[in-house]
Design a protein around this motif. Structure first.
Motif, short mmCIF file in Angstrom:
data_model
loop_
_atom_site.label_atom_id
_atom_site.label_comp_id
_atom_site.label_asym_id
_atom_site.label_seq_id
_atom_site.Cartn_x
_atom_site.Cartn_y
_atom_site.Cartn_z
N GLY A 136 1.06 -1.29 0.12
CA GLY A 136 -0.13 0.03 0.11
C GLY A 136 0.66 1.51 -0.08
O GLY A 136 0.34 2.22 0.61
N LEU A 137 2.04 1.24 -0.43
CA LEU A 137 2.72 2.35 -0.74
C LEU A 137 2.48 3.38 -1.61
O LEU A 137 1.89 2.79 -2.54
N ARG A 138 2.66 4.56 -1.37
CA ARG A 138 2.43 5.72 -2.50
C ARG A 138 3.40 5.94 -3.30
O ARG A 138 4.76 5.95 -3.06
N VAL A 139 3.35 5.92 -4.77
CA VAL A 139 4.28 5.93 -5.83
C VAL A 139 4.65 7.24 -6.09
O VAL A 139 3.30 8.04 -6.32
N ASP A 140 5.93 7.82 -6.29
CA ASP A 140 6.21 9.13 -6.55
C ASP A 140 6.63 8.92 -8.14
O ASP A 140 7.79 8.28 -8.47
N PRO A 141 5.72 9.19 -9.05
CA PRO A 141 6.08 8.98 -10.47
C PRO A 141 7.08 9.66 -10.87
O PRO A 141 8.27 8.97 -11.66
#
Length: 801
Positions: A136-141
């Motif tokens: 559930g980690l947030r992706v930094d594009p």
């Protein structure tokens, strides 16, 4: 990105990216759309025309807050180099329709307070193949693309492929072909983001699915009005989702049942420093000042930047010549070439400045980062922007008092004898009471007078939210502060809280709130019998009386309560100090010092109120306090630290003779006293630091007392010394280094003697009696220094002292 000939023109950007902003402006000039749709809260549509107002100066932000809970708020900041701001200004300048199409703030603010909307935190993302998605980690594009291209710094990769495009090919990244085709960079970014969305899904940003559904619906509605002649400016991450074919029914299903709150929205000033925070658009940047320079520099950005740096360093007194600038430009270019970059970026310019202008030191770089790389720009908003009544009153007061909000921290010294400074003080104190921390009291000029105040001011954008929250108390600063004080007085349960509130009301000049506060104070004081609580409350009251004088406030009622409180402390103190453990004794010692200082500020016998035990007529509070200290000093059941402290306070006030002080010390340090108890007495009597920085000087000037301490210390048995040492170390470590050296020198010379021998002890360099002839020889020089050649000797010596 969709070609404008077959569908909407999708311009995927990086929020607050100057390269994206330039590309957006070029693309809009080339496409000339009839409507521009921008990622942002639709409630702000009515405020968009204000962006064309000449008094609107970015950085600014849209502030949306829940009407019933102003503390629930969100910002959508825009700088001059933000693509969204460029798109808004282009549409207004060219007569194109302009709208915000993101999820309405009425939903986003409600979702922020709803625990069921976690925005992907701790939840499993779609796909389930990558560890990041399973966790559930947030992706930094941007970080992912930079890492794929072999960069360890996302900012440096973005500079190379976007900010510096058109200057040559970017290594390990998409070719910089955007110089002649304004749409090429958007096509490349759209392809890159499409690949990321295929791999990561929503990337931990679950709420984005709802936002993108709303944006698709808004794009469909705009196409019905304007056809395909529309441009959409949004985060590049959203572009693949906006091109996905979905049905209206499916998008509406995602929006069904969203929570709502009643929302207000306005423009507020923003700062470059706050652009580094993840708020609103969620695109924090590390160097807004640098980005602003890149956007504003028409050509030769490195040369112009290093010239700015040189000017700043010159203003700070460093020797920087034009030769330094030329050499720094060359070095920055060389570093860029060695690192395979198309143009020197911020990293190269910092390295060049450090080597050429700062002699290899990092110290000046902190100033450059603060003033230039980050910057202290504070935007402005026209008066016609919506605002709560309290904000309008605050703005009026700021202008009347010439107290302009500034993003940079600054010190403000006030002389309360001047009308304007007194009004400024009242405003700052009232705002603090309302929870609007624009100013914090600071240590000011030396002096014991109450007519000076020093403040440290800095205006942060979040203070607009605090002002909106405080608006529930009233429409003006005075009315709101009065209502807040009255409410706090009735709800306070601790006596110290009420006394602190009384002090703050006097400082803020809230005369209408004082009767309510005083009633609450009298009620709490009558019910509270704990001496510790009374001791905590008294200092604030004493300070209130002191500050009431300079503000011409009627403090008669407050003086009566304070006097009654002090008399109750005098009666209850000796029993309260009996049988305390070490921690309780240490706490009570702090109360002793605070009450002793407070009683000095209370009215004298001619002014004091009659409240107190047994009394009709004025009470000598200072005398009653001295009696209480005397009982403490002679009571064996009181801990040694309190007995020693009481004796010291009496000695300082001249109510204890030196012979009696020596007798008490002798008793405390007698062989029958346990060493730990004796050490505690010494700590109380001569303990330095805190409220008694002069404790060591007492021993320096009174060698009899020093002799008693020295004689006791040398007689402590070896087996007890280790127990005594921590107390002694704590006591003497609080002294200034010079005091410790003087004491050591006295002991080394053997000058610390007790009894009659003290009068015969000679200190090297000093005679037993004054040599009058040698002293008179100094007078001519003293007259010359003071410019008082015609003054007689007695007047001269008085002036010299």
């Amino acid at each position: 990105m969709t070609d404008g000939a077959t569908g909407p023109l999708l311009l995927g950007v990086r929020h607050h990216g100057p390269g994206s902003a330039r590309a957006v402006r070029a693309a809009l000039d080339a496409a000339a759309p009839a409507a521009v749709l921008i990622e942002g809260p639709p409630e702000g549509d009515a405020l968009l025309p204000l962006a064309a107002d000449e008094r609107m100066r970015p950085p600014v932000a849209l502030l949306a807050h829940a009407v019933d809970d102003p503390g629930r708020a969100s910002f959508w900041p825009m700088a001059e180099f933000s693509p969204e701001w460029v798109a808004v200004r282009w549409a207004l300048d060219h007569g194109a329709a302009v709208r915000f199409i993101d999820l309405p703030a009425t939903h986003t603010l409600a979702m922020a307070g709803d625990p069921t909307w976690t925005d992907g935190e701790g939840e499993e993302a779609d796909g389930g193949e990558a560890d990041e998605r399973r966790q559930g980690l947030r992706v930094d594009p941007i970080a992912v693309l930079a890492g794929t291209a072999g960069y360890d710094d996302p900012e440096r990769w973005w500079e190379d492929v976007v900010e510096h495009r058109g200057t040559g090919a970017a290594p390990n990244g998409p070719p910089a072909t955007g110089a002649h085709d304004p749409l090429a960079v958007f096509a490349q970014l759209a392809d890159a983001m499409a690949a990321l969305r295929e791999t990561y899904g929503h990337g931990g940003h679950e709420r984005d699915l709802v936002r993108e559904a709303h944006m698709r619906l808004q794009i469909r509605a705009a196409r019905k009005t304007h056809g395909d002649g529309i441009a959409v400016v949004c985060g590049a991450w959203h572009v693949p989702a906006l091109t996905t074919r979905t049905t209206v029914t499916a998008d509406r299903a995602l929006l069904k049942g969203l929570p709502k709150v009643k929302t207000g929205i306005t423009w507020v000033p923003w700062t470059h420093r706050r652009l580094a925070r993840h708020s609103g658009y969620g695109a924090g940047i590390d160097s807004p000042g640098w980005y602003g320079h890149l956007f504003g520099a028409p050509d030769r950005p490195v040369e112009r930047w290093l010239t700015k740096v040189a000017g700043l360093l010159r203003d700070e007194g460093r020797i920087v010549s034009s030769a330094h600038v030329i050499e720094a430009v060359r070095l920055a270019g060389t570093l860029a070439a060695m690192r395979g970059r198309p143009l020197a970026g911020l990293t190269e310019t910092i390295d060049a400045v450090r080597a050429v202008m700062c002699d290899g030191s990092d110290v000046p770089l902190d100033l450059i980062r603060d003033r230039l790389i980050i910057g202290d720009a504070l935007g402005e908003v026209p008066d016609t922007a919506p605002a709560v009544p309290l904000q309008r009153d605050l703005t009026r007061l700021q202008r009347t008092l010439r107290l302009k909000p500034e993003a940079m921290e600054r010190d403000l010294d006030l002389d309360l004898r001047k009308e304007t400074d007194a009004a400024r003080s009242l405003l700052l104190h009232r705002l603090r009471l309302l929870g609007v921390g624009w100013g914090e009291p600071a240590a000011g000029r030396a002096g014991t007078g109450t007519f000076r105040e020093s403040w440290r001011l800095r205006w942060e954008p979040e203070l607009h939210v605090r002002v909106a929250e405080a608006g529930v108390w009233g429409t003006t600063v005075l009315a709101a502060a009065t209502a807040r004080a009255e409410s706090d007085a009735t709800s306070a349960t601790a006596l110290a809280d009420v006394t602190s509130l009384a002090e703050r009301c006097l400082l803020a000049g809230l005369s209408d709130a004082l009767p309510v506060v005083m009633r609450a104070l009298a009620d709490r004081a009558a019910l509270d019998a704990d001496v510790g609580h009374l001791a905590q409350a008294l200092p604030a009251l004493a300070r209130s009386l002191r500050y009431g004088d300079v503000r011409s406030t009627d403090t008669a009622a407050l003086g009566g309560v304070a006097t009654g409180l002090a008399l109750r402390i005098c009666v209850g103190l000796p029993p309260a100090c009996t049988g305390l453990d070490a921690d309780g004794a240490a706490e009570m010692r702090g109360h002793l010092d605070a009450v002793h200082s407070a009683i000095r500020l209370l009215p004298g016998p001619a002014d004091a109120g009659t409240g107190g035990a047994g009394g009709s007529g004025p009470q000598d509070v200072a005398g009653r306090w001295a009696d209480a200290l005397g009982r403490l000093a002679g009571r064996d059941t009181v801990p040694g630290v309190l007995r020693g402290r009481a004796a010291r306070l009496l000695l300082d006030d001249g109510r204890l003779a030196e012979d009696e002080a020596a007798r008490l010390m002798g008793l405390a340090l007698s062989p029958g006293t346990p060493p730990a108890e004796a050490a505690a007495w010494i700590e109380g009597f001569v303990g330095g630091g805190g409220a008694d920085p002069g404790g060591g000087m007492l021993l320096v000037h009174d060698e009899r007392l020093l002799g008693l301490v020295d004689a006791w210390l040398t007689g402590v048995p070896a087996e007890a010394f280790t127990d005594v040492l921590p107390l002694l170390r704590r006591t003497f470590s609080g002294y200034e280094p010079g005091v410790r050296r003087a004491l050591g020198e006295l002991v080394r010379r053997g000058s610390a003697v007790a009894g009659p021998a003290r009068a015969e002890a000679a200190v090297p360099g000093f005679a037993a009696e004054l040599d009058a002839s040698r002293a008179d020889a100094v007078l001519p020089l003293l007259r010359l220094l003071l410019g008082t050649e015609d003054t007689d000797d007695d007047e001269l010596l008085g002036a010299g002292t």
